[in-house]
Design an enzyme around this catalytic site. Sequence first.
Site, PDB file in Angstrom:
ATOM      1  N   LYS A  76      -4.305  89.982 -69.271  1.00  0.00           N
ATOM      2  CA  LYS A  76      -3.496  88.772 -69.057  1.00  0.00           C
ATOM      3  C   LYS A  76      -4.106  87.517 -69.678  1.00  0.00           C
ATOM      4  CE  LYS A  76      -1.133  90.115 -64.823  1.00  0.00           C
ATOM      5  NZ  LYS A  76      -0.687  89.636 -63.515  1.00  0.00           N
ATOM      6  N   GLY A 140      -5.811  84.886 -58.214  1.00  0.00           N
ATOM      7  CA  GLY A 140      -4.927  84.933 -59.376  1.00  0.00           C
ATOM      8  C   GLY A 140      -3.461  84.699 -59.014  1.00  0.00           C
ATOM      9  N   ARG A 162     -10.579  80.880 -48.441  1.00  0.00           N
ATOM     10  CA  ARG A 162     -11.867  81.235 -47.818  1.00  0.00           C
ATOM     11  C   ARG A 162     -13.004  80.558 -48.571  1.00  0.00           C
ATOM     12  NH1 ARG A 162     -13.238  87.531 -47.840  1.00  0.00           N
ATOM     13  NH2 ARG A 162     -13.158  87.103 -50.077  1.00  0.00           N
TER      14      ARG A 162
HETATM   15  N1  LIG Z   1       4.225  90.907 -54.783  1.00  0.00           N
HETATM   16  C1  LIG Z   1       3.745  90.770 -55.992  1.00  0.00           C
HETATM   17  O1  LIG Z   1       4.482  90.797 -56.991  1.00  0.00           O
HETATM   18  C2  LIG Z   1       2.260  90.542 -56.193  1.00  0.00           C
HETATM   19  C3  LIG Z   1       1.784  90.099 -57.429  1.00  0.00           C
HETATM   20  C4  LIG Z   1       0.393  89.877 -57.578  1.00  0.00           C
HETATM   21  C5  LIG Z   1      -0.451  90.104 -56.508  1.00  0.00           C
HETATM   22  N2  LIG Z   1       0.046  90.545 -55.327  1.00  0.00           N
HETATM   23  C6  LIG Z   1      -0.844  90.750 -54.176  1.00  0.00           C
HETATM   24  O2  LIG Z   1      -1.489  89.520 -53.926  1.00  0.00           O
HETATM   25  C7  LIG Z   1      -2.771  89.738 -53.371  1.00  0.00           C
HETATM   26  C8  LIG Z   1      -3.797  88.871 -54.086  1.00  0.00           C
HETATM   27  O3  LIG Z   1      -3.884  89.260 -55.443  1.00  0.00           O
HETATM   28  P1  LIG Z   1      -4.742  88.423 -56.484  1.00  0.00           P
HETATM   29  O4  LIG Z   1      -4.519  89.035 -57.801  1.00  0.00           O
HETATM   30  O5  LIG Z   1      -4.502  86.962 -56.303  1.00  0.00           O
HETATM   31  O6  LIG Z   1      -6.234  88.753 -55.995  1.00  0.00           O
HETATM   32  P2  LIG Z   1      -7.555  87.905 -56.240  1.00  0.00           P
HETATM   33  O7  LIG Z   1      -7.439  87.104 -57.495  1.00  0.00           O
HETATM   34  O8  LIG Z   1      -8.672  88.865 -56.082  1.00  0.00           O
HETATM   35  O9  LIG Z   1      -7.605  86.857 -55.019  1.00  0.00           O
HETATM   36  C9  LIG Z   1      -7.765  87.301 -53.685  1.00  0.00           C
HETATM   37  C10 LIG Z   1      -7.551  86.129 -52.729  1.00  0.00           C
HETATM   38  O10 LIG Z   1      -7.604  86.627 -51.393  1.00  0.00           O
HETATM   39  C11 LIG Z   1      -8.660  85.961 -50.680  1.00  0.00           C
HETATM   40  N3  LIG Z   1      -9.219  86.906 -49.729  1.00  0.00           N
HETATM   41  C12 LIG Z   1      -9.601  88.197 -49.968  1.00  0.00           C
HETATM   42  N4  LIG Z   1     -10.038  88.772 -48.836  1.00  0.00           N
HETATM   43  C13 LIG Z   1      -9.942  87.845 -47.870  1.00  0.00           C
HETATM   44  C14 LIG Z   1     -10.237  87.826 -46.488  1.00  0.00           C
HETATM   45  N5  LIG Z   1     -10.743  88.905 -45.873  1.00  0.00           N
HETATM   46  N6  LIG Z   1     -10.000  86.693 -45.793  1.00  0.00           N
HETATM   47  C15 LIG Z   1      -9.490  85.604 -46.396  1.00  0.00           C
HETATM   48  N7  LIG Z   1      -9.190  85.541 -47.706  1.00  0.00           N
HETATM   49  C16 LIG Z   1      -9.412  86.651 -48.433  1.00  0.00           C
HETATM   50  C17 LIG Z   1      -9.621  85.512 -51.743  1.00  0.00           C
HETATM   51  O11 LIG Z   1     -10.424  84.475 -51.246  1.00  0.00           O
HETATM   52  P3  LIG Z   1     -11.849  84.132 -51.939  1.00  0.00           P
HETATM   53  O12 LIG Z   1     -11.524  83.266 -53.119  1.00  0.00           O
HETATM   54  O13 LIG Z   1     -12.599  83.432 -50.900  1.00  0.00           O
HETATM   55  O14 LIG Z   1     -12.467  85.449 -52.353  1.00  0.00           O
HETATM   56  C18 LIG Z   1      -8.634  85.052 -52.833  1.00  0.00           C
HETATM   57  O15 LIG Z   1      -8.051  83.816 -52.508  1.00  0.00           O
HETATM   58  C19 LIG Z   1      -3.032  91.231 -53.489  1.00  0.00           C
HETATM   59  O16 LIG Z   1      -2.826  91.784 -52.239  1.00  0.00           O
HETATM   60  C20 LIG Z   1      -1.982  91.728 -54.444  1.00  0.00           C
HETATM   61  O17 LIG Z   1      -1.575  93.031 -54.144  1.00  0.00           O
HETATM   62  C21 LIG Z   1       1.379  90.745 -55.138  1.00  0.00           C
END
Ligand SMILES: NC(=O)c1ccc[n+]([C@@H]2O[C@H](COP(=O)([O-])OP(=O)(O)OC[C@H]3O[C@@H](n4cnc5c(N)ncnc54)[C@H](OP(=O)(O)O)[C@@H]3O)[C@@H](O)[C@H]2O)c1
Length: 269
Positions: A76, A140, A162
């Site tokens: 990406k 992300g 967090r």
């Molecule tokens: N529906 C859709 O189309 C779609 C599209 C994309 C993603 N998603 C979902 O969105 C979620 C996030 O994806 P991402 O790509 O943004 O992941 P990412 O970049 O790894 O970011 C994860 C986020 O979650 C936080 N986090 C993780 N564990 C936590 C906990 N135990 N307590 C509090 N905060 C926590 C992280 O905080 P820190 O910064 O403190 O680590 C960060 O803000 C995933 O579950 C993914 O499956 C869904």
Amino acid sequence: MGATLDITGKTRVFGCIADPIDHVRAPMVFNPIFESRGIDAVMVPVHVPPDRLEAAVAGLKAQRNFGGMAVTVPHKLRLMALCDEVGRQGRLVGAVNAVKFDAERRMIGDNFDGAGFVAGMRAEGHEVNGRAVLQLGAGGAGRAIAFALADAGVGRLVIHNRTRSKAEELAAAVSAAYPKIPVAVGEAAPDGCEIVVNTTSAGLHDTDPLPIEEGLLTSDLLISEIIMIPERTRLLERALEKGCKVHYGRHMLDHQITLIGEFLGCLGG
Ligand SMILES: NC(=O)c1ccc[n+]([C@@H]2O[C@H](COP(=O)([O-])OP(=O)(O)OC[C@H]3O[C@@H](n4cnc5c(N)ncnc54)[C@H](OP(=O)(O)O)[C@@H]3O)[C@@H](O)[C@H]2O)c1
């Protein structure tokens, strides 16, 4: 798989680029749509390791019937740098999740994660324009959603993460791009917000902590998820028990598919 059996010399080819490739879902979503709507197109998986990305793009550019592709991990960010033109949300987010080739074979990219979320909310009757929103998470997906919420004209956006520094960085970037929208870093507490959006990955597993304290969930709130599996996360379960309205994670992907299809020019639009 009628779509693949009916391929002719006129069929337009689209891709979904990733590494690893086994898990990608876009071909399974797009090809049945092509088939059901009688669109003469096919979407194929395009497996490209990071160190072959430039070579692959050069090849796809040279392939005149290749219209464009959905982009996923890990391409990406790097694909954005290879684009000749990037849409505003792509530039703001710093990543593209779809690229297409125009008549001159210039590569144009954009990011539809956030727009998909907002479109999904609207389709379910949840307008965000003018509403006060608490966003949990600044990863992300959270980054894309924050810019899209600002673009949709939220009344106020509070970002909690967090790791606070990431919320601060995101709030500053959204504020700079949308100076008329009040954006702040806050606690994981609604504090006057009407909509809570969980963009964290907390909820993927049963053992994950709730991203907001259960006691803060009141029936006047709309609690929105982007996690798709499980469909009903613990957060949504608790929210339903408290009488909140809820919004499921699948809508973001469903609406992103439509937006990406329109952008690629394979689903009209
Ligand atoms: N529906 C859709 O189309 C779609 C599209 C994309 C993603 N998603 C979902 O969105 C979620 C996030 O994806 P991402 O790509 O943004 O992941 P990412 O970049 O790894 O970011 C994860 C986020 O979650 C936080 N986090 C993780 N564990 C936590 C906990 N135990 N307590 C509090 N905060 C926590 C992280 O905080 P820190 O910064 O403190 O680590 C960060 O803000 C995933 O579950 C993914 O499956 C869904």
